[in-house]
Design a protein around this motif. Sequence first.
Motif, PDB file in Angstrom:
ATOM      1  N   SER A  64     -40.853 -26.229   7.132  1.00 45.78           N
ATOM      2  CA  SER A  64     -39.717 -25.729   6.704  1.00 45.78           C
ATOM      3  C   SER A  64     -38.809 -26.843   6.575  1.00 45.78           C
ATOM      4  O   SER A  64     -37.768 -27.017   5.457  1.00 45.78           O
ATOM      5  CB  SER A  64     -39.139 -24.671   7.775  1.00 45.78           C
ATOM      6  OG  SER A  64     -38.888 -25.410   8.768  1.00 45.78           O
ATOM      7  N   GLN A  65     -38.977 -27.903   7.398  1.00 44.96           N
ATOM      8  CA  GLN A  65     -37.999 -29.123   7.364  1.00 44.96           C
ATOM      9  C   GLN A  65     -38.643 -29.832   6.032  1.00 44.96           C
ATOM     10  O   GLN A  65     -37.580 -30.452   5.344  1.00 44.96           O
ATOM     11  CB  GLN A  65     -38.182 -30.027   8.563  1.00 44.96           C
ATOM     12  CG  GLN A  65     -37.464 -29.619   9.763  1.00 44.96           C
ATOM     13  CD  GLN A  65     -37.801 -30.382  10.744  1.00 44.96           C
ATOM     14  OE1 GLN A  65     -38.495 -31.236  10.863  1.00 44.96           O
ATOM     15  NE2 GLN A  65     -36.975 -30.078  11.862  1.00 44.96           N
ATOM     16  N   SER A  66     -39.827 -29.849   5.587  1.00 41.18           N
ATOM     17  CA  SER A  66     -40.195 -30.600   4.700  1.00 41.18           C
ATOM     18  C   SER A  66     -39.685 -29.930   3.300  1.00 41.18           C
ATOM     19  O   SER A  66     -39.416 -30.545   2.351  1.00 41.18           O
ATOM     20  CB  SER A  66     -41.662 -30.565   4.492  1.00 41.18           C
ATOM     21  OG  SER A  66     -42.353 -31.204   3.455  1.00 41.18           O
ATOM     22  N   ARG A  67     -39.841 -28.802   3.361  1.00 41.03           N
ATOM     23  CA  ARG A  67     -39.179 -27.878   2.042  1.00 41.03           C
ATOM     24  C   ARG A  67     -37.736 -28.218   1.980  1.00 41.03           C
ATOM     25  O   ARG A  67     -37.033 -28.235   0.896  1.00 41.03           O
ATOM     26  CB  ARG A  67     -39.335 -26.429   2.293  1.00 41.03           C
ATOM     27  CG  ARG A  67     -40.906 -25.954   1.682  1.00 41.03           C
ATOM     28  CD  ARG A  67     -40.817 -24.538   1.470  1.00 41.03           C
ATOM     29  NE  ARG A  67     -40.693 -24.021   2.704  1.00 41.03           N
ATOM     30  CZ  ARG A  67     -41.518 -23.490   3.898  1.00 41.03           C
ATOM     31  NH1 ARG A  67     -42.744 -23.310   3.862  1.00 41.03           N
ATOM     32  NH2 ARG A  67     -41.108 -22.837   4.877  1.00 41.03           N
ATOM     33  N   ASN A  68     -36.939 -28.140   3.008  1.00 34.21           N
ATOM     34  CA  ASN A  68     -35.493 -28.495   2.819  1.00 34.21           C
ATOM     35  C   ASN A  68     -35.356 -29.839   2.272  1.00 34.21           C
ATOM     36  O   ASN A  68     -34.454 -30.011   1.569  1.00 34.21           O
ATOM     37  CB  ASN A  68     -34.620 -28.012   4.395  1.00 34.21           C
ATOM     38  CG  ASN A  68     -34.903 -26.730   4.652  1.00 34.21           C
ATOM     39  OD1 ASN A  68     -34.833 -26.054   3.678  1.00 34.21           O
ATOM     40  ND2 ASN A  68     -34.677 -26.420   5.927  1.00 34.21           N
ATOM     41  N   ARG A  69     -36.126 -30.675   2.861  1.00 33.69           N
ATOM     42  CA  ARG A  69     -35.802 -32.160   2.577  1.00 33.69           C
ATOM     43  C   ARG A  69     -36.061 -32.295   1.067  1.00 33.69           C
ATOM     44  O   ARG A  69     -35.289 -32.859   0.330  1.00 33.69           O
ATOM     45  CB  ARG A  69     -36.734 -33.182   3.304  1.00 33.69           C
ATOM     46  CG  ARG A  69     -36.710 -34.425   3.077  1.00 33.69           C
ATOM     47  CD  ARG A  69     -37.516 -35.409   3.913  1.00 33.69           C
ATOM     48  NE  ARG A  69     -37.781 -36.844   3.241  1.00 33.69           N
ATOM     49  CZ  ARG A  69     -38.577 -36.813   2.532  1.00 33.69           C
ATOM     50  NH1 ARG A  69     -39.706 -35.831   2.141  1.00 33.69           N
ATOM     51  NH2 ARG A  69     -38.962 -38.178   2.167  1.00 33.69           N
ATOM     52  N   ASN A  70     -37.197 -31.608   0.368  1.00 37.13           N
ATOM     53  CA  ASN A  70     -37.378 -31.595  -0.852  1.00 37.13           C
ATOM     54  C   ASN A  70     -36.481 -31.080  -1.786  1.00 37.13           C
ATOM     55  O   ASN A  70     -36.112 -31.575  -2.873  1.00 37.13           O
ATOM     56  CB  ASN A  70     -38.880 -31.085  -1.043  1.00 37.13           C
ATOM     57  CG  ASN A  70     -40.000 -31.822  -0.630  1.00 37.13           C
ATOM     58  OD1 ASN A  70     -40.059 -32.960  -0.475  1.00 37.13           O
ATOM     59  ND2 ASN A  70     -41.126 -31.147  -0.423  1.00 37.13           N
ATOM     60  N   ARG A  71     -35.891 -30.118  -1.356  1.00 36.26           N
ATOM     61  CA  ARG A  71     -34.597 -29.301  -1.835  1.00 36.26           C
ATOM     62  C   ARG A  71     -33.563 -30.268  -2.151  1.00 36.26           C
ATOM     63  O   ARG A  71     -32.938 -30.453  -2.993  1.00 36.26           O
ATOM     64  CB  ARG A  71     -34.413 -27.898  -1.353  1.00 36.26           C
ATOM     65  CG  ARG A  71     -35.080 -26.774  -1.454  1.00 36.26           C
ATOM     66  CD  ARG A  71     -34.860 -25.832  -0.860  1.00 36.26           C
ATOM     67  NE  ARG A  71     -35.664 -24.517  -0.749  1.00 36.26           N
ATOM     68  CZ  ARG A  71     -35.941 -23.815   0.286  1.00 36.26           C
ATOM     69  NH1 ARG A  71     -35.126 -23.940   1.208  1.00 36.26           N
ATOM     70  NH2 ARG A  71     -36.798 -22.900   0.192  1.00 36.26           N
ATOM     71  N   ARG A  72     -33.227 -30.975  -0.757  1.00 39.40           N
ATOM     72  CA  ARG A  72     -32.180 -32.045  -0.931  1.00 39.40           C
ATOM     73  C   ARG A  72     -32.482 -33.012  -1.748  1.00 39.40           C
ATOM     74  O   ARG A  72     -31.552 -33.413  -2.556  1.00 39.40           O
ATOM     75  CB  ARG A  72     -32.037 -32.444   0.450  1.00 39.40           C
ATOM     76  CG  ARG A  72     -31.182 -31.535   1.424  1.00 39.40           C
ATOM     77  CD  ARG A  72     -30.556 -32.192   2.663  1.00 39.40           C
ATOM     78  NE  ARG A  72     -31.620 -32.932   3.393  1.00 39.40           N
ATOM     79  CZ  ARG A  72     -32.633 -32.492   4.549  1.00 39.40           C
ATOM     80  NH1 ARG A  72     -32.682 -31.283   4.812  1.00 39.40           N
ATOM     81  NH2 ARG A  72     -33.531 -33.319   4.920  1.00 39.40           N
ATOM     82  N   ILE A  73     -33.572 -33.518  -1.947  1.00 40.29           N
ATOM     83  CA  ILE A  73     -33.731 -34.596  -2.806  1.00 40.29           C
ATOM     84  C   ILE A  73     -33.774 -34.103  -4.414  1.00 40.29           C
ATOM     85  O   ILE A  73     -33.068 -34.718  -5.228  1.00 40.29           O
ATOM     86  CB  ILE A  73     -35.268 -35.191  -2.663  1.00 40.29           C
ATOM     87  CG1 ILE A  73     -35.252 -35.855  -1.194  1.00 40.29           C
ATOM     88  CG2 ILE A  73     -35.759 -36.139  -3.639  1.00 40.29           C
ATOM     89  CD1 ILE A  73     -36.599 -36.312  -0.795  1.00 40.29           C
ATOM     90  N   ARG A  74     -34.201 -32.929  -4.526  1.00 39.19           N
ATOM     91  CA  ARG A  74     -34.097 -32.204  -6.107  1.00 39.19           C
ATOM     92  C   ARG A  74     -32.465 -32.159  -6.375  1.00 39.19           C
ATOM     93  O   ARG A  74     -32.240 -32.637  -7.341  1.00 39.19           O
ATOM     94  CB  ARG A  74     -34.960 -31.029  -6.031  1.00 39.19           C
ATOM     95  CG  ARG A  74     -36.289 -31.095  -6.321  1.00 39.19           C
ATOM     96  CD  ARG A  74     -36.945 -30.277  -6.805  1.00 39.19           C
ATOM     97  NE  ARG A  74     -36.609 -28.958  -5.932  1.00 39.19           N
ATOM     98  CZ  ARG A  74     -37.595 -28.256  -5.242  1.00 39.19           C
ATOM     99  NH1 ARG A  74     -38.426 -29.046  -4.791  1.00 39.19           N
ATOM    100  NH2 ARG A  74     -37.075 -27.364  -4.403  1.00 39.19           N
ATOM    101  N   HIS A  75     -31.951 -31.598  -5.512  1.00 41.12           N
ATOM    102  CA  HIS A  75     -30.412 -31.371  -5.676  1.00 41.12           C
ATOM    103  C   HIS A  75     -29.918 -32.721  -6.040  1.00 41.12           C
ATOM    104  O   HIS A  75     -29.069 -32.992  -6.944  1.00 41.12           O
ATOM    105  CB  HIS A  75     -29.851 -30.612  -4.530  1.00 41.12           C
ATOM    106  CG  HIS A  75     -28.320 -30.309  -4.747  1.00 41.12           C
ATOM    107  ND1 HIS A  75     -27.863 -29.310  -5.559  1.00 41.12           N
ATOM    108  CD2 HIS A  75     -27.314 -30.905  -4.213  1.00 41.12           C
ATOM    109  CE1 HIS A  75     -26.707 -29.485  -5.682  1.00 41.12           C
ATOM    110  NE2 HIS A  75     -26.303 -30.182  -4.591  1.00 41.12           N
ATOM    111  N   ARG A  76     -29.948 -33.835  -4.953  1.00 43.12           N
ATOM    112  CA  ARG A  76     -29.395 -34.924  -5.280  1.00 43.12           C
ATOM    113  C   ARG A  76     -29.821 -35.501  -6.539  1.00 43.12           C
ATOM    114  O   ARG A  76     -28.929 -36.389  -7.392  1.00 43.12           O
ATOM    115  CB  ARG A  76     -29.773 -35.856  -4.236  1.00 43.12           C
ATOM    116  CG  ARG A  76     -29.042 -37.307  -4.063  1.00 43.12           C
ATOM    117  CD  ARG A  76     -29.415 -38.362  -3.120  1.00 43.12           C
ATOM    118  NE  ARG A  76     -30.904 -38.560  -3.203  1.00 43.12           N
ATOM    119  CZ  ARG A  76     -31.838 -38.685  -2.271  1.00 43.12           C
ATOM    120  NH1 ARG A  76     -31.224 -38.489  -0.944  1.00 43.12           N
ATOM    121  NH2 ARG A  76     -32.847 -38.963  -2.551  1.00 43.12           N
TER     122      ARG A  76
END
Length: 101
Positions: A11-23
Amino acid sequence: MFHHNLTSPPSQSRNRNRRIRHRNIRVNFNLRRARQMKKRCRFDGVSNDISREVRNLKNLIPNCESGGIESLIKEVGEHILALETKVLAMRKMVEVLCGGD
């Protein structure tokens, strides 16, 4: 489920990936907006007011494909001569058709 200290939970990995995509999306949008503003604010190094007037002039001339201000001015002169020729021709037609004054 046991996770080692070297890996993060899924779940932390998915959230991190979402943050990177959003950025990345935000950065790309800001870069695109900056490029548009740069194009909008400058035309061959002239000020914003003159740039706006040059764009307005380009919109008035049909099939205007000028690359710079010099060629735009030449096209404007040619267009004015063509319009004057058309007006003279129409005046002659009116004289012929209406019996001329």
